[in-house]
Design an enzyme around this catalytic site. Structure first.
Site, PDB file in Angstrom:
ATOM      1  N   LYS A 205      -1.832  -5.252   7.656  1.00 58.81           N
ATOM      2  CA  LYS A 205      -1.602  -4.384   6.485  1.00 58.81           C
ATOM      3  C   LYS A 205      -0.759  -5.104   5.437  1.00 58.81           C
ATOM      4  CE  LYS A 205      -1.029  -0.907   3.811  1.00 58.81           C
ATOM      5  NZ  LYS A 205      -2.083  -0.340   2.988  1.00 58.81           N
ATOM      6  N   ALA A 253      -5.062  -8.705 -15.687  1.00 56.24           N
ATOM      7  CA  ALA A 253      -3.705  -8.909 -16.199  1.00 56.24           C
ATOM      8  C   ALA A 253      -3.247  -7.587 -16.816  1.00 56.24           C
ATOM      9  CB  ALA A 253      -3.707 -10.005 -17.248  1.00 56.24           C
ATOM     10  N   GLY A 254      -1.965  -7.330 -16.813  1.00 55.92           N
ATOM     11  CA  GLY A 254      -1.486  -6.060 -17.365  1.00 55.92           C
ATOM     12  C   GLY A 254       0.018  -5.987 -17.411  1.00 55.92           C
ATOM     13  N   CYS A 261       3.551   1.097  -2.714  1.00 56.81           N
ATOM     14  CA  CYS A 261       3.176   0.170  -1.638  1.00 56.81           C
ATOM     15  C   CYS A 261       3.432  -1.298  -1.941  1.00 56.81           C
ATOM     16  CB  CYS A 261       1.721   0.386  -1.250  1.00 56.81           C
ATOM     17  SG  CYS A 261       1.472   1.986  -0.480  1.00 56.81           S
TER      18      CYS A 261
END
Ligand code: NAD
Length: 435
Positions: A205, A253-254, A261
C-alpha cells in the site's frame, strides 16, 4: 456472511456499504456518536458520488446497520474489518493508537473465531503487533490479515465495487478462504486477488501511494523547468504519457498533491525506512518538491501584484484537495488562503461540496459564495485551485465583465491559454511557457 467494520469514515463506510450490497450482513461501528446518529437518520457524514444510494438501499433492506456498540457488531462476525484512521504523529510515523484501541475492543468482544482484517494503511509489522495485543486479551482463536484499501476519494464506490486488484496478506488458510469468498462477487470477471505474506501486503500500500505521488512531484518539478525554458508541460505530458511504458495517469502538473493519504503515507514510509537505517532518498525529494509546489500558486499571485495584496479581492474556485470529494485534509487551497490573507487580500471562495468543511476550519476569515460567478464578481484575480467539472467551461466574456481586473491563475491547467488570453485576460498556468 456476517461482517463488522470498525471505523465508519471514507474507507469504512464505503466498504460497509459495498459488502452489504453483495448480500452480507454488515454492522458499521464508530466511536463518533454524532456520525452514527446521523447515519441512522439517513445523513451521510461525507460526500462521495453514489454512496448515498448504496447506503440508503442496504440500510432499508436491514443489511447495513450503524452502531457505537463494538460488542454488538463483533458478536458472531466472521470477518472484522479495521478501518480507523492512522494519522501522522509528530515525527511523521503513523500514529497507531486508534487501530490498537480498535483491535483491543474487538478482542474483548470476540465470541468465536473470526478473521481481523486491517484495511487501514499501516506500517510493516503492525499486523504482528495487533495479533500480539489481541492474544493477550482473548481466549478465542482468530487470525489477523492485511487487506489494504486502494479506493480513491471522489470515485470510491466504483473503485470499491470494481477493484483493479485485491491484496490480501495472510498465511492462515481459513482467513484466506474467508477473504476469497468475501471478495468473490467483486472479482468475478478475473481472479484479481493477490495473496501474499502480511508484511509484504502492508508495504504494498505504501509503495503504491509512493509511486503515484512520485509521478506527480516529478511532473511538478519538470513544470518548473518548463517555465524557465519556455516549454509547455501539457505538451510534454502528452508526449510522455503516450509511451505505453509510462502511461497517461498521474502525470498532471498542478498545485501540489494533498488529501488524507499521499502526504501522510509518504511520511510514514520514509519514517519506516529511517527506523531500520535506510534512507528513501527519492521519497524525501517527492515530499520536498510537493511542499514547494503547494506554495507556488500563492507566489505567482503575489508576484503579479508586486507582493502587496492590500485592498485586493482574490477569488478561489475549488477548495477540496481534488474534485469529487469534500475532503480538505492537506489541501493546497488552504496553503494558498494563508499566503493570500498574510499579504492582506480579501479572499472569496466557492466549492461544490467542500465549503462546510472549510468553514469549520477557517470560519469567517474568508468569504464563501455558492455561485462561481458571484465568487468572481469584483475580483482582482481568479485562481482555479480544484478542477471540478463545473469550472471547466466558464464564459470568459462574462468573467471579464464582472471582475475588477482580468487576471487568471489556472492552478490545474484546465483552460486553453490562447482562449483565455483572447478574451482579454492575463493568464498564468503551471509550467506553460515562460513564467
Ligand atoms: P476517517 O478519518 O474518514 O475515518 C476513520 C473513522 O474511524 C472515524 O470516523 C473515527 O471516528 C473512527 N474511529 C477511530 N477510532 C475508533 C475506534 N476505536 N472504534 C471505532 N471507530 C473509531 O479515515 P479514512 O479516510 O476512512 O481512513 C481510514 C484508513 O484507511 C486510514 O489508515 C487511511 O490511510 C486508509 N485509507 C484511506 C483512503 C481514503 O481515500 N480516505 C484510501 C485508502 C486507505
Amino acid at each position: 456472511m456476517k461482517i463488522c467494520v470498525i471505523g465508519t469514515g471514507y474507507v469504512g463506510l464505503v466498504a460497509g456499504a459495498g459488502f452489504s450490497d453483495m448480500g452480507n450482513d454488515v454492522t458499521c461501528c464508530d466511536v463518533d456518536k454524532s456520525k452514527i446518529d446521523g447515519l441512522n437518520r439517513g445523513e451521510l457524514p461525507i460526500y462521495e458520488p453514489g454512496l448515498d444510494k448504496l447506503v440508503e438501499t442496504n440500510a432499508a433492506e436491514g443489511r447495513l446497520v450503524f452502531t457505537t456498540d463494538v460488542a454488538k457488531g463483533v458478536a458472531g462476525a466472521d470477518i472484522v474489518l479495521l478501518a480507523v484512521g492512522t494519522p501522522p504523529g509528530p515525527d511523521g510515523s503513523a500514529d497507531l493508537q486508534y487501530i490498537f484501541k480498535a483491535a483491543e475492543d474487538v478482542a474483548d468482544a470476540l465470541t468465536g473465531w473470526a478473521v481481523i482484517v486491517t484495511k487501514s494503511t499501516v506500517p510493516v509489522g503492525t499486523g504482528d503487533k495487533i495479533e500480539a495485543r489481541m492474544k493477550a486479551r482473548t481466549k478465542h482463536e482468530f487470525a489477523v490479515a492485511s487487506n489494504p484499501e486502494f479506493l480513491k476519494e471522489g470515485d470510491a464506490v466504483n473503485d470499491f465495487m470494481k477493484p483493479d486488484r485485491v491484496i490480501v496478506g495472510a498465511e492462515d488458510k481459513r482467513a484466506i478462504d474467508s477473504l476469497r469468498s468475501l471478495y468473490a462477487p467483486f472479482t468475478r470477471t478475473s481472479d484479481r486477488m493477490l495473496v501474499m505474506d502480511r508484511r509484504s501486503a502492508e508495504l504494498t500500500k505504501y509503495a503504491a501511494n509512493s509511486m503515484l505521488a512520485t509521478r506527480i512531484s516529478f511532473m511538478n518539478d519538470l513544470s518548473n523547468l518548463c517555465e524557465i525554458l519556455g516549454c509547455d508541460i501539457e505538451l510534454v505530458r502528452k508526449g510522455m504519457g503516450s509511451d505505453v511504458r509510462i502511461g497517461p495517469k498521474f502525470l498532471y502538473a498542478g498545485a501540489g498533491f494533498g488529501g488524507s493519504c499521499f502526504p501522510k503515507d509518504l511520511k510514514a514510509c520514509i519514517t519506516t525506512g529511517r527506523e531500520v537505517g535506510y534512507e528513501l532518498k527519492i521519497l524525501d525529494a517527492v515530499v520536498e518538491v510537493n511542499e514547494k509546489q503547494k506554495k507556488l500558486l500563492g507566489q505567482k499571485v503575489l508576484k503579479h501584484f508586486n507582493g502587496d495584496l492590500k485592498g485586493k479581492k482574490i477569488a478561489l474556485w475549488g477548495l477540496a484537495f481534488k474534485p469529487g470529494t469534500d475532503d480538505i485534509r492537506e489541501a493546497p487551497a488552504l496553503v494558498l488562503v494563508e499566503q493570500l490573507l498574510a499579504a492582506g487580500a480579501e479572499v472569496v471562495a466557492t466549492d461544490p461540496v467542500a465549503m462546510p468543511a472549510v468553514r469549520k476550519q477557517l470560519g469567517d476569515r474568508i468569504r464563501y459564495e455558492e455561485s462561481n460567478y458571484d465568487t468572481a464578481e469584483g475580483a482582482d484575480a481568479l485562481v482555479l485551485v480544484t478542477e471540478w467539472n463545473e469550472f471547466r467551461r466558464p464564459s470568459f466574456d462574462r468573467l471579464k465583465k464582472i471582475m475588477r481586473q482580468p487576471v487568471i491563475f489556472d492552478g490545474r491547467n484546465i483552460w486553453n491559454p490562447a482562449e483565455v488570453r483572447a478574451a482579454g485576460f492575463t493568464y498564468s498556468g503551471i509550467g506553460r511557457g515562460k513564467a
